[in-house]
Design a protein around this motif. Structure first.
Motif, PDB file in Angstrom:
ATOM      1  N   PRO A   1       0.805  -1.323   0.017  1.00 29.71           N
ATOM      2  CA  PRO A   1      -0.034   0.082   0.230  1.00 29.71           C
ATOM      3  C   PRO A   1       0.792   1.243   0.087  1.00 29.71           C
ATOM      4  O   PRO A   1       0.408   2.399  -0.533  1.00 29.71           O
ATOM      5  N   ASP A   2       1.898   1.258   0.570  1.00 33.78           N
ATOM      6  CA  ASP A   2       2.916   2.472   0.732  1.00 33.78           C
ATOM      7  C   ASP A   2       3.776   2.562  -0.663  1.00 33.78           C
ATOM      8  O   ASP A   2       4.660   3.521  -0.694  1.00 33.78           O
TER       9      ASP A   2
ATOM     10  N   ALA B   1       9.469  -8.694  -0.700  1.00 31.22           N
ATOM     11  CA  ALA B   1      10.224  -9.877  -1.098  1.00 31.22           C
ATOM     12  C   ALA B   1       9.345 -11.111  -0.908  1.00 31.22           C
ATOM     13  O   ALA B   1       9.136 -11.870  -1.686  1.00 31.22           O
ATOM     14  N   GLU B   2       8.715 -10.710   0.303  1.00 27.62           N
ATOM     15  CA  GLU B   2       7.638 -11.789   0.811  1.00 27.62           C
ATOM     16  C   GLU B   2       6.368 -11.884  -0.330  1.00 27.62           C
ATOM     17  O   GLU B   2       5.895 -12.953  -0.850  1.00 27.62           O
ATOM     18  N   THR B   3       5.816 -10.934  -0.740  1.00 28.25           N
ATOM     19  CA  THR B   3       4.808 -10.764  -1.607  1.00 28.25           C
ATOM     20  C   THR B   3       5.362 -11.156  -3.016  1.00 28.25           C
ATOM     21  O   THR B   3       4.697 -11.803  -3.673  1.00 28.25           O
TER      22      THR B   3
ATOM     23  N   GLY C   1       3.714   7.172  -1.884  1.00 29.48           N
ATOM     24  CA  GLY C   1       4.785   6.836  -1.472  1.00 29.48           C
ATOM     25  C   GLY C   1       4.978   6.622  -0.161  1.00 29.48           C
ATOM     26  O   GLY C   1       4.054   6.797   0.815  1.00 29.48           O
ATOM     27  N   PRO C   2       6.075   5.685   0.409  1.00 33.40           N
ATOM     28  CA  PRO C   2       6.374   5.418   1.719  1.00 33.40           C
ATOM     29  C   PRO C   2       6.219   6.489   2.873  1.00 33.40           C
ATOM     30  O   PRO C   2       6.721   7.409   2.556  1.00 33.40           O
ATOM     31  N   ARG C   3       6.108   6.083   3.974  1.00 31.56           N
ATOM     32  CA  ARG C   3       5.939   7.223   5.030  1.00 31.56           C
ATOM     33  C   ARG C   3       7.218   7.174   5.639  1.00 31.56           C
ATOM     34  O   ARG C   3       7.618   8.439   6.184  1.00 31.56           O
ATOM     35  N   ARG C   4       7.826   6.064   5.615  1.00 30.60           N
ATOM     36  CA  ARG C   4       9.191   6.139   6.597  1.00 30.60           C
ATOM     37  C   ARG C   4      10.295   6.475   5.324  1.00 30.60           C
ATOM     38  O   ARG C   4      10.474   6.257   4.265  1.00 30.60           O
ATOM     39  N   ILE C   5      11.164   7.443   5.882  1.00 32.65           N
ATOM     40  CA  ILE C   5      12.180   7.932   5.367  1.00 32.65           C
ATOM     41  C   ILE C   5      13.214   6.920   4.820  1.00 32.65           C
ATOM     42  O   ILE C   5      13.658   7.128   3.617  1.00 32.65           O
ATOM     43  N   GLU C   6      13.359   5.990   5.632  1.00 36.03           N
ATOM     44  CA  GLU C   6      14.249   4.929   5.371  1.00 36.03           C
ATOM     45  C   GLU C   6      13.820   4.392   3.909  1.00 36.03           C
ATOM     46  O   GLU C   6      14.560   3.671   3.379  1.00 36.03           O
TER      47      GLU C   6
ATOM     48  N   LYS D   1      -4.128   2.425 -10.705  1.00 35.49           N
ATOM     49  CA  LYS D   1      -4.131   1.827  -9.523  1.00 35.49           C
ATOM     50  C   LYS D   1      -4.257   2.932  -8.447  1.00 35.49           C
ATOM     51  O   LYS D   1      -5.098   2.473  -7.271  1.00 35.49           O
ATOM     52  N   LEU D   2      -3.823   3.857  -8.412  1.00 34.38           N
ATOM     53  CA  LEU D   2      -3.988   5.102  -7.341  1.00 34.38           C
ATOM     54  C   LEU D   2      -5.327   6.009  -7.534  1.00 34.38           C
ATOM     55  O   LEU D   2      -5.694   6.755  -6.742  1.00 34.38           O
ATOM     56  N   ASN D   3      -5.862   5.555  -8.944  1.00 31.86           N
ATOM     57  CA  ASN D   3      -6.990   6.250  -9.284  1.00 31.86           C
ATOM     58  C   ASN D   3      -6.721   7.699  -9.506  1.00 31.86           C
ATOM     59  O   ASN D   3      -7.478   8.628  -8.887  1.00 31.86           O
TER      60      ASN D   3
END
Lengths: 150, 413
Positions: free
Chosen positions: B148-149, B154-156, B326-331, B373-375
Motif C-alpha cells: 500500500p505504501d 520480497a515476501e509478496t 509513497g512510503p511514510r518512512r524516510i528509510e 491503480k492509485l486512481n
C-alpha cells in the motif's frame, strides 16, 4: 507587452477559464448520441470523450467527459457550449477557426462571434507547452466529424 | 562531513539563471540532472582536440578516441563494481538497455508458456519491452503488486514465482513514488527460483553506491543523464556468461567479427552489442560525470538528499488538502516526492510552480498502470540532488501555497 510571473499566470488562468473549468453545464454523456469521439493526450494523460446528438443536421446536445487540466477542461466546456445549435458544417468551420487561432497566431478578433468566450484562451498562446491542452477537445470533434462523414 | 553545496553549485552555471524573473529552483532531477562544468568542458575538449571515430583507425586521433572510450568504460565498471569492463555495454539510455535484454536474451531463451515477472510500479520502459517480448514468444506476464505504501516486498514477490518464471525485472527506486526496493533480497529470490534478475537502476545508480556483485543481479540498466552525464548514453551491465550466450541486438558495423555476403560472425564483448558509431563524446564525458560523483561521495550525497527529502515531506504534510504518495518512512524513500494539491490537475500545479521559477515534473511519469491503480490522473513530483539547498525548498513551499490560493483549494471545498 511582456508579462512576467503573476501577471502572466493571471493572463493564462483568466477567471472565465476557471469558471468554465468548474462548470458542469456540458459535462456528462449525451444520450442518445449519434456523434461520438474520444481522444487522449498521451504526453499528459488527459482524456476527453465527446458525445452529441445530431438532429436535422444540427448539434442539439453536446456533452464531454474525461479529465484534464484547467485549460483542456475549460476548452472542452466552451467548445460544447459553442457547438450546440450548429450544423455539422458550421462545427467544422469553428474547429478550423479555433486551430488557426491557437496554432497559426490568427488574431483573437478574427474568431467568429460564437467563439467569443474562447478568446479567453489568448494567454495560453504564450505557453507553447499548454497549447495542446486547449486543442484536445477540438481535435476529438474534428475526428468525430470525419468518421461520421465516412 | 556536510556536503559543500555552494562549491558544487559553482560547477553548474545553469543553477545561477533566472526563470520567469525568479531564481531557478531545479527539482526535476529524476527526469534529468544538470551537468557540471567538468562534464561539459570535457565534451568540448574531446570534440575540440581528439575527435575521431573509434576502432580500426590507424591514425593517431582514432587511437586517442578509442583509448578515451575504453578508459570511460573502465571507470563505469569500477563505479558499479562490475567484475570486468566488457560487462559494460553502452546503449542510448536505460530504455534501450532493457530492450536489448528483452530482444537479445528474450528471443533466444524464452519459450511459449514461460513467465516474465514484473511489478505494478514499473516505468513504461520496464514494462512495454516485456509486453512486446511476451507477445512474440507466447510468454506470460506476471506482476508483483506493490505494498500500500508503494514499496516492493520480497515476501509478496515470492508468491508470484513459479517453476516457469524466467526473469524478474524490477525497479530499484520508483521514479513515480520514490520508494526504494530491497534489491538484494529480490535478486536473491530470482536466483533461488532459477530465474534471472534485471534491475532498472535509472533512479538508483545516481543516488546510492552500487555494487552489482554484492547485489547479485544479473542485469542492471541505467542512464548517464540522470547522474550529471550527457543525454544519449545508457549502460547495460550484464553477467558475462549471459552476455556471451545472448544473440546480438542490432546488426551493423563494430559488432561483427567476419562478414560474408550471406552471414557474419560476431565480435567479442562488449562490442557484439554496440553496433554502429556510439555517442563517443558522450561516453567520454560520462566518465567525467562518474569521477565527479565519486569525488563527492555517496555517503555525503545520501545524507544531504535525506535532509532535503525530509524537509520536502514536512512542507507537504503540513499543508491541508495536499496528498503525498509513497512510503511514510524516510528509510524507504529516495529523493523523489510525488504529491497532489486538492483536486487541481498536476499540470496546473506545475504551471504555478514554473511561475515561481520552480521546476517540477507533472503527469503520469511514464507509469500509467500505477496511476490507474492509485486512481489519479497523475502527480506533481519534486526530486532532489546534491546541488539542491534548504532555502530552495522554501521557494518550493511558497509555490505550493500559491498553487492552493490560486486554485482556491481549501479544506472547506
Amino acid at each position: 507587452m511582456t508579462l512576467e510571473g503573476d501577471a502572466e499566470l493571471q493572463d493564462l488562468y483568466r477567471d472565465v477559464l476557471i469558471d468554465y473549468f468548474r462548470s458542469t453545464a456540458h459535462k456528462g454523456v449525451a444520450e442518445p448520441a449519434n456523434l461520438r469521439g474520444r481522444g487522449a493526450n498521451p504526453i499528459c494523460g488527459d482524456e476527453v470523450e465527446l458525445t452529441a446528438a445530431v438532429e436535422d443536421g444540427r448539434l442539439s446536445k453536446v456533452r464531454f467527459s474525461g479529465h484534464g487540466c484547467v485549460i483542456s477542461q475549460a476548452s472542452s466546456a466552451m467548445m460544447a457550449e459553442a457547438l450546440e445549435g450548429k450544423t455539422l458544417e458550421e462545427a467544422r468551420k469553428l474547429a478550423g477557426a479555433f486551430k488557426a487561432f491557437m496554432l497559426e497566431g490568427a488574431p483573437a478578433a478574427a474568431l467568429p462571434e460564437e467563439l467569443d468566450e474562447v478568446r479567453s484562451l489568448d494567454g495560453v498562446r504564450r505557453f507553447p507547452v499548454r497549447i495542446k491542452c486547449s486543442l484536445l477537445a477540438w481535435n476529438v470533434l474534428i475526428q468525430a466529424l470525419e468518421e461520421r462523414q465516412s | 562531513m556536510p556536503l559543500d553545496v555552494e562549491k558544487i553549485r559553482r560547477d553548474f552555471p545553469i543553477l545561477g539563471r533566472a526563470v520567469r524573473g525568479k531564481p531557478l529552483v531545479y527539482l526535476d532531477n529524476a527526469a534529468t540532472t544538470q551537468k557540471p562544468r567538468q562534464v561539459v568542458e570535457l565534451l568540448a575538449h574531446f570534440y575540440g582536440l581528439h575527435n575521431a571515430n573509434i576502432h580500426r583507425g590507424v591514425h593517431t586521433l582514432s587511437g586517442e578516441a578509442t583509448k578515451l572510450v575504453d578508459r570511460a568504460r573502465g571507470k563505469i565498471a569500477r563505479f558499479i563494481n562490475a567484475p570486468k569492463p566488457q560487462t559494460i555495454v553502452f546503449t542510448r539510455n536505460t530504455t534501450e538497455a532493457i530492450n536489448l535484454v528483452a530482444r537479445a536474451w528474450g528471443e533466444r531463451c524464452l519459450k511459449a508458456g514461460d513467465e516474465i515477472l514484473l511489478t505494478d510500479i514499473e516505468h513504461h520502459s520496464n514494462l512495454v519491452p516485456w509486453q512486446m517480448l511476451a507477445q512474440r514468444a507466447g510468454a506470460k506476464l506476471c506482476f508483483v503488486e506493490s505494498e500500500p505504501d508503494g514499496t516492493l516486498s520480497a515476501e509478496t514477490a515470492r508468491r508470484h514465482f513459479t517453476a516457469r518464471t524466467r526473469i524478474f525485472a524490477f525497479t530499484a527506486l520508483s521514479n513515480a513514488l520514490g520508494s526504494v526496493s530491497p534489491v538484494g533480497p529480490l535478486a536473491a529470490l530470482a536466483r533461488e527460483y532459477g530465474a534471472l534478475s534485471l534491475v532498472d537502476g535509472a533512479q538508483w545508480v545516481p543516488h546510492r553506491p552500487t555494487d552489482v556483485q554484492a547485489l547479485g543481479c544479473d542485469f542492471l540498466a541505467f542512464s548517464a543523464h540522470k547522474m550529471f552525464g550527457p543525454t544519449g548514453v545508457g549502460v547495460l551491465y550484464g553477467r558475462e556468461d549471459l552476455l556471451e550466450a545472448m544473440d546480438p541486438f542490432l546488426g551493423g558495423g563494430d559488432m561483427i567479427s567476419e562478414v560474408w555476403l550471406d552471414r557474419a560472425t560476431y565480435n567479442e564483448l562488449p562490442y557484439k552489442f554496440e553496433a554502429g558509431t556510439p555517442d563517443i563524446g558522450g561516453i567520454i564525458a560520462f566518465g567525467a560525470a562518474v569521477d565527479y560523483l565519486a569525488a563527492i561521495g555517496f555517503e555525503d550525497i545520501g545524507r544531504h538528499e535525506r535532509l532535503l527529502s525530509e524537509r520536502l515531506l514536512d512542507i507537504l504534510r503540513c499543508e491541508a488538502e495536499v496528498a503525498v504518495y509513497g512510503p511514510r518512512r524516510i528509510e524507504d524513500r529516495g529523493g523523489v516526492v510525488s504529491f497532489n494539491v486538492g483536486d487541481v490537475h498536476p499540470h496546473d500545479v506545475g504551471q504555478i510552480f514554473d511561475a515561481e521559477g520552480v521546476a517540477i515534473r507533472v503527469g503520469h511519469h511514464c507509469c500509467q498502470p500505477l496511476m490507474r491503480k492509485l486512481n489519479i490522473p497523475g502527480t506533481a513530483r519534486a526530486s532532489v540532488y546534491a546541488y539542491n539547498t534548504l532555502p530552495e525548498l522554501e521557494a518550493f513551499a511558497k509555490a505550493l501555497r500559491k498553487a492552493k490560493e490560486f486554485f482556491r483549494v481549501t479544506s472547506a471545498r
